[in-house]
Each structure stands twice: as C-alpha cells, then as structure tokens.
Write a protein that holds these residues in place. Structure first.
Motif, PDB file in Angstrom:
ATOM      1  N   ALA A   1     -69.169  42.099  -5.634  1.00 54.96           N
ATOM      2  CA  ALA A   1     -68.026  41.732  -4.782  1.00 54.96           C
ATOM      3  C   ALA A   1     -66.737  42.246  -5.432  1.00 54.96           C
ATOM      4  O   ALA A   1     -66.583  42.208  -6.656  1.00 54.96           O
TER       5      ALA A   1
ATOM      6  N   PHE B   1     -59.567  41.452  -6.838  1.00 54.13           N
ATOM      7  CA  PHE B   1     -58.241  42.068  -6.754  1.00 54.13           C
ATOM      8  C   PHE B   1     -58.098  43.163  -7.816  1.00 54.13           C
ATOM      9  O   PHE B   1     -57.649  44.267  -7.536  1.00 54.13           O
TER      10      PHE B   1
ATOM     11  N   TYR C   1     -59.930  46.382  -6.930  1.00 53.58           N
ATOM     12  CA  TYR C   1     -59.204  47.255  -5.978  1.00 53.58           C
ATOM     13  C   TYR C   1     -58.252  48.171  -6.758  1.00 53.58           C
ATOM     14  O   TYR C   1     -58.172  49.364  -6.506  1.00 53.58           O
TER      15      TYR C   1
ATOM     16  N   GLY D   1     -68.830  43.482  -0.622  1.00 50.98           N
ATOM     17  CA  GLY D   1     -67.531  43.483   0.063  1.00 50.98           C
ATOM     18  C   GLY D   1     -66.455  42.746  -0.702  1.00 50.98           C
ATOM     19  O   GLY D   1     -66.559  42.536  -1.923  1.00 50.98           O
TER      20      GLY D   1
ATOM     21  N   LEU E   1     -64.688  36.869  -1.757  1.00 46.34           N
ATOM     22  CA  LEU E   1     -64.092  35.869  -0.860  1.00 46.34           C
ATOM     23  C   LEU E   1     -63.212  34.869  -1.595  1.00 46.34           C
ATOM     24  O   LEU E   1     -62.493  34.098  -0.959  1.00 46.34           O
TER      25      LEU E   1
ATOM     26  N   PHE F   1     -58.652  35.219  -2.092  1.00 39.79           N
ATOM     27  CA  PHE F   1     -57.553  34.495  -1.453  1.00 39.79           C
ATOM     28  C   PHE F   1     -57.431  33.070  -1.976  1.00 39.79           C
ATOM     29  O   PHE F   1     -56.332  32.574  -2.204  1.00 39.79           O
TER      30      PHE F   1
ATOM     31  N   ALA G   1     -55.758  33.093  -5.367  1.00 39.47           N
ATOM     32  CA  ALA G   1     -54.457  33.760  -5.522  1.00 39.47           C
ATOM     33  C   ALA G   1     -53.353  32.748  -5.821  1.00 39.47           C
ATOM     34  O   ALA G   1     -53.375  31.631  -5.293  1.00 39.47           O
TER      35      ALA G   1
ATOM     36  N   ALA H   1     -50.440  35.272  -0.250  1.00 37.18           N
ATOM     37  CA  ALA H   1     -51.672  36.007  -0.565  1.00 37.18           C
ATOM     38  C   ALA H   1     -52.002  36.985   0.562  1.00 37.18           C
ATOM     39  O   ALA H   1     -52.422  38.124   0.300  1.00 37.18           O
TER      40      ALA H   1
ATOM     41  N   LEU I   1     -54.556  46.298   0.505  1.00 37.44           N
ATOM     42  CA  LEU I   1     -55.595  46.920   1.339  1.00 37.44           C
ATOM     43  C   LEU I   1     -55.118  48.255   1.904  1.00 37.44           C
ATOM     44  O   LEU I   1     -55.847  49.250   1.899  1.00 37.44           O
TER      45      LEU I   1
ATOM     46  N   GLY J   1     -69.333  44.325   4.434  1.00 43.38           N
ATOM     47  CA  GLY J   1     -67.882  44.323   4.639  1.00 43.38           C
ATOM     48  C   GLY J   1     -67.220  45.649   4.344  1.00 43.38           C
ATOM     49  O   GLY J   1     -67.651  46.712   4.812  1.00 43.38           O
ATOM     50  N   ILE J   2     -66.177  45.575   3.531  1.00 42.40           N
ATOM     51  CA  ILE J   2     -65.358  46.767   3.295  1.00 42.40           C
ATOM     52  C   ILE J   2     -66.137  47.906   2.625  1.00 42.40           C
ATOM     53  O   ILE J   2     -65.802  49.076   2.804  1.00 42.40           O
TER      54      ILE J   2
ATOM     55  N   PHE K   1     -67.542  40.613  10.332  1.00 43.89           N
ATOM     56  CA  PHE K   1     -66.124  40.251  10.437  1.00 43.89           C
ATOM     57  C   PHE K   1     -65.899  39.057  11.350  1.00 43.89           C
ATOM     58  O   PHE K   1     -65.083  38.187  11.059  1.00 43.89           O
TER      59      PHE K   1
ATOM     60  N   GLU L   1     -61.625  46.803   9.007  1.00 45.27           N
ATOM     61  CA  GLU L   1     -60.641  47.477   8.162  1.00 45.27           C
ATOM     62  C   GLU L   1     -61.163  48.860   7.783  1.00 45.27           C
ATOM     63  O   GLU L   1     -62.219  49.292   8.264  1.00 45.27           O
TER      64      GLU L   1
ATOM     65  N   LEU M   1     -55.169  42.230  10.177  1.00 47.07           N
ATOM     66  CA  LEU M   1     -55.918  41.405   9.223  1.00 47.07           C
ATOM     67  C   LEU M   1     -55.042  40.345   8.566  1.00 47.07           C
ATOM     68  O   LEU M   1     -55.476  39.225   8.315  1.00 47.07           O
TER      69      LEU M   1
ATOM     70  N   LYS N   1     -73.419  31.193   4.093  1.00 44.95           N
ATOM     71  CA  LYS N   1     -73.730  32.466   3.461  1.00 44.95           C
ATOM     72  C   LYS N   1     -74.127  33.349   4.619  1.00 44.95           C
ATOM     73  O   LYS N   1     -74.536  32.864   5.663  1.00 44.95           O
ATOM     74  N   LEU N   2     -74.035  34.644   4.483  1.00 47.95           N
ATOM     75  CA  LEU N   2     -74.403  35.524   5.578  1.00 47.95           C
ATOM     76  C   LEU N   2     -75.839  35.250   5.982  1.00 47.95           C
ATOM     77  O   LEU N   2     -76.703  35.065   5.129  1.00 47.95           O
TER      78      LEU N   2
END
Ligand SMILES: CCCCCCCCCCC/C=C/C(=O)SCCNC(=O)CCNC(=O)[C@H](O)C(C)(C)COP(=O)(O)OP(=O)(O)OC[C@H]1O[C@@H](n2cnc3c(N)ncnc32)[C@H](O)[C@@H]1OP(=O)(O)O
Length: 397
Positions: A161, A164, A167, A197, A200, A203, A206, A213, A221, A245-246, A269, A277, A368, A390-391
């Motif tokens: 995952a 921040f 990225y 992705g 989670l 955020f 943050a 955030a 992003l 996800g991303i 999403f 995104e 977003l 969870k997914l």
C-alpha cells in the motif's frame, strides 16, 4: 550508432567541459513554475565550474542538454554533420530530451549538479551505474542494471500500500530515471502483491483536519500523476500479483504491462466512496471501451490477468512459474534498443494527448478532493481502519 559517435568524440576531445563552456551570462529564464528557481539554476551553473572531479563525458552531455532545454527549450536547430562529432553528440543529447518542459529541465539540471557536488556524494542519490541501488528509501527500492531502472514497491507486509512518503519517493525516482543512463523504467512489487493502492490510513493519520488532508492529497496526487504523464522513457509494469486502486489506474499511462497469471486488477472506487484517478476516466474507456470501463470503474469489477489482457490493459500474461524469468529476459533485450529512438517514438505516441491528460488529471483531483470529504468515503475508510470492511466483504453501514 550514438555510442560509437560518442567514443570517437571522446578521443578527439578529452575535455568536453571546456568545449561546452556553460554560458552563465547568456541565461534568460522565464518565471520559474516548479521548485528550482532561477537563482537555484544559476547557483548550479556556478557549482559546475567548481567541480573538483571531472564528472565524465556522459554527465557533461546530460548537463549540456538540460541546460539548453532549460534555456532555449526543445532542440530545433539543424543536426550537425556526421564529421562534426562533438557538436553532433551535444545535439543528440539535447534532442533526446524531446519536449521536456523548460521548468522540468531546469529542475533536473539543479538535481543533477547537486548529485555531483561533494556534499551529496555520500547521500542517497548515487550515480547510476550497473546493478546499483540508486535511491535509498525503505518502501520504494530503486536499482539500475542492464539499462533498466527498476522501481519496486517494497512494503510486502502491507501488500505494498502506498504511503504519503512513497508517493514522494516514486516522484523522485521517476525524476531521476528520466535523466539516468537507463533505456527503460520498470515498476514491480515485492512479495505476493503488486500493490494494494493508496494506503487507506494516509488520511486518518494525517496531521490537521480532514479538509487539510484532502487539499494536500489532491495536490500530491496531481503532481504524482503528472510525473507519469510526462515521463519520457518507455515505462513498463511487471505486475507480479494483485493490483488495486491507483496501481491499476496508473497502468493506463504505461507503455507496456506484463502480468503474472495470478495478478488481478481491481478498482473499487464506488465501494470506497471515491472516484477514478490517474486519468483512468479518460484512458480506460479508450483502452477497453466504455462498457467494460464502466463495469471496472463504476462497479468495481475485478479483472483477472487474462481478462485485463483481452480488454487491452495488459500487454501479455505469463504463467506464474516462468513469469519473472521470461519478462526480465525480454526487458533486458528491449533495453538494448536505441534509447533515443524509443524516447522519440514515445513522444510521438503521447504528444497529441498530453494536454488532454493533464486536463483530465486536474479535474479528477478536484473531484476526488470533494469525494474524500464525503460521508460515503469517510465511512468506507473508517470501516477499513476498524477492520469492518475489506475488499470482497460486504460493507457495514
Ligand atoms: C495527507 C494525505 C496524503 C495523501 C496522498 C495522496 C493520496 C492519493 C490517493 C489516490 C487515490 C487512490 C485510490 C486507491 O488506491 S483506492 C484503493 C485503496 N485500497 C484498498 O481499498 C485495499 C484495502 N485492502 C484490502 O482490502 C485488503 O488488505 C487486501 C484485499 C488488499 C488484502 O487482503 P488480505 O486478507 O490478503 O491481507 P490483509 O488485509 O490482512 O493485509 C495485510 C496488511 O496490509 C494492510 N493493508 C493492505 N492494503 C492496505 C491499504 N490499501 N491501506 C492500508 N493498509 C493496507 C492491512 O491492513 C493489513 O495490515 P495489518 O497486518 O496491520 O492488519
């Protein structure tokens, strides 16, 4: 061909630093729009003149090319004749930067100079040699070997995952890879996942409120996705396992995607109260047709590797047992192709839609930001964090 020309140039002219004569006084820069200011740029030019060690011809060519791109913009002067070896090598280096924006060239110039200065010699940004770790960061490992820069998600206990910090590390890795000696750049994942992705908890952990955030997230992003849109070299994903996800949506901006047959592609999403995104609202309908893109982006339909290949998101699927061997053998062969030719071809392919991609990216980030502040999204994130969702499991309300 380029290598031969350059070798000849070296024999004829051992001190290219003198030949290049960085013309500090001729600098006319516009307003800086990125991080490197005019002052940073000028400081870097002065620093070059103070270098104690000759950085080598490759680096000097790169400096020259970035300098010209930053000051004059894309190369549009006639190519020197075949016997004008030095100027031809310089022209080729400049021309290889294609339409790299002036601001990016200026930033890359400053970064390159700072990586050459003694104070940063021992820092994390090394020179880019064979099989060398070029960036030290815990969760993103960057290495360079056989003409390939590999950027690996390396957080297997969290299914890779993206935090921040990751990225930021990826943006830096892409920036370095855009001017290093490699011909192609490859993303892959450590462990059983390619990447799950966005982290989670980005955020929830943050500092400041959700509003702050979300604003910060939208800025990060946008910048993050821009670095994929603008990346000048062939970009390949080696998808070793499930992608979420991303990490899936970004694939629409890659040049080739090779997947193990155990990989899956999931963009949940709506389940997360979010919206697409990485330009996927534009790239996915173009790649897979609007009906399939809607299933994937609106309803979160998970694709197997073979389905993703049939719908054009994946270039080729390999059996898990031979995946790594086959893919890396192939990539090593691709990395031997003439790098300038590959860059120029990529530029041609991307040129007509670059502006559109930037526009889409900006709009997706604005959307977003509002989604992240919605009850739907906040509830979904809180459910995940408190382990209620969870997914693949039904969401509690
Ligand atoms: C200041 C703000 C800065 C913001 C920066 C910019 C933000 C940009 C945002 C861009 C928009 C992106 C959107 C997306 O990517 S949406 C997709 C998000 N991902 C998910 O929803 C996946 C969530 N994970 C899962 O559903 C499952 O973990 C998964 C199916 C992936 C695997 O299940 P499995 O049962 O096999 O494994 P575990 O659940 O036990 O996972 C192992 C540990 O890993 C942690 N984990 C996994 N994925 C994530 C994740 N995405 N975020 C955070 N943590 C994750 C999981 O919690 C387990 O941890 P523990 O062992 O500590 O419990």
């Amino acid at each position: 061909m380029a290598a031969v020309t350059w070798r000849q140039a070296r024999c004829w002219c051992p001190s290219l630093l003198q030949v290049f004569r960085f013309p500090v006084a001729q600098v006319h820069l516009g307003r800086p729009t990125m991080r490197a200011s005019q002052q940073d740029f000028e400081n870097a030019m002065n620093q070059v003149k103070l270098l104690k060690q000759d950085p080598g011809n490759q680096v000097k060519l790169k400096l020259y090319a970035l300098y010209k791109q930053a000051t004059d913009g894309p190369c549009n002067v006639p190519k020197p004749g075949v016997f004008d070896l030095v100027n031809k090598a310089k022209w080729e280096a400049w021309n290889a930067l294609g339409s790299l924006p002036k601001e990016t060239a200026r930033q890359n110039y400053v970064d390159l100079v700072s990586s050459l200065s003694p104070s940063s010699e021992a820092s994390s940004q090394g020179t880019h040699g064979a099989d060398e770790k070029v960036q030290e960061s815990k969760d993103i490992v960057v290495s360079s070997e056989d003409g390939i820069t590999k950027i690996m998600f390396n957080r297997p206990t969290k299914k890779n995952a993206i935090t921040f910090q990751m990225y930021q590390d990826i943006m830096l890795a892409l920036k370095n890879a855009s001017t290093d000696n490699s011909a192609i750049t490859v993303f892959t994942g450590a462990g059983d996942y390619y990447c799950s992705g966005n982290d989670l908890t980005n955020f929830t952990s943050a500092a400041g409120g959700m509003e702050e955030a979300a604003s910060k997230g939208a800025v990060v992003l946008r910048e993050f996705v821009n670095s994929f849109i603008d990346f000048p070299k062939p970009l390949v994903a080696v998808v070793n396992g499930p992608a979420v996800g991303i990490s899936v949506t970004l694939l629409g901006l890659f040049d080739a995607v090779y997947a193990s047959d155990k990989a899956t592609f999931h963009t949940p999403f709506s389940h997360l109260g979010q919206s697409p995104e990485a330009c996927s609202s534009y790239t996915f309908p173009r790649i897979m047709g609007s009906a399939k893109a809607a299933e994937v982006l609106l309803f979160g339909k998970k694709l197997t590797a073979r389905e993703a290949c049939a719908h054009g998101l994946v270039s080729e699927v390999f059996p898990e047992s031979t995946f790594e061997k086959e893919v890396w053998t192939r990539l090593r062969a691709y990395a031997k192709l003439p790098p300038n030719s590959m860059r120029i071809s990529k530029e041609l392919i991307r040129k007509n839609e670059k502006e559109k991609l930037h526009e889409v990216n900006a709009e997706e980030c604005t959307t977003l930001k509002a989604r992240w502040l919605s009850d739907e999204c906040i509830n979904a994130i809180m459910n995940f964090v408190s382990r209620k969702a969870k997914l693949g499991r039904p969401q509690s309300s």
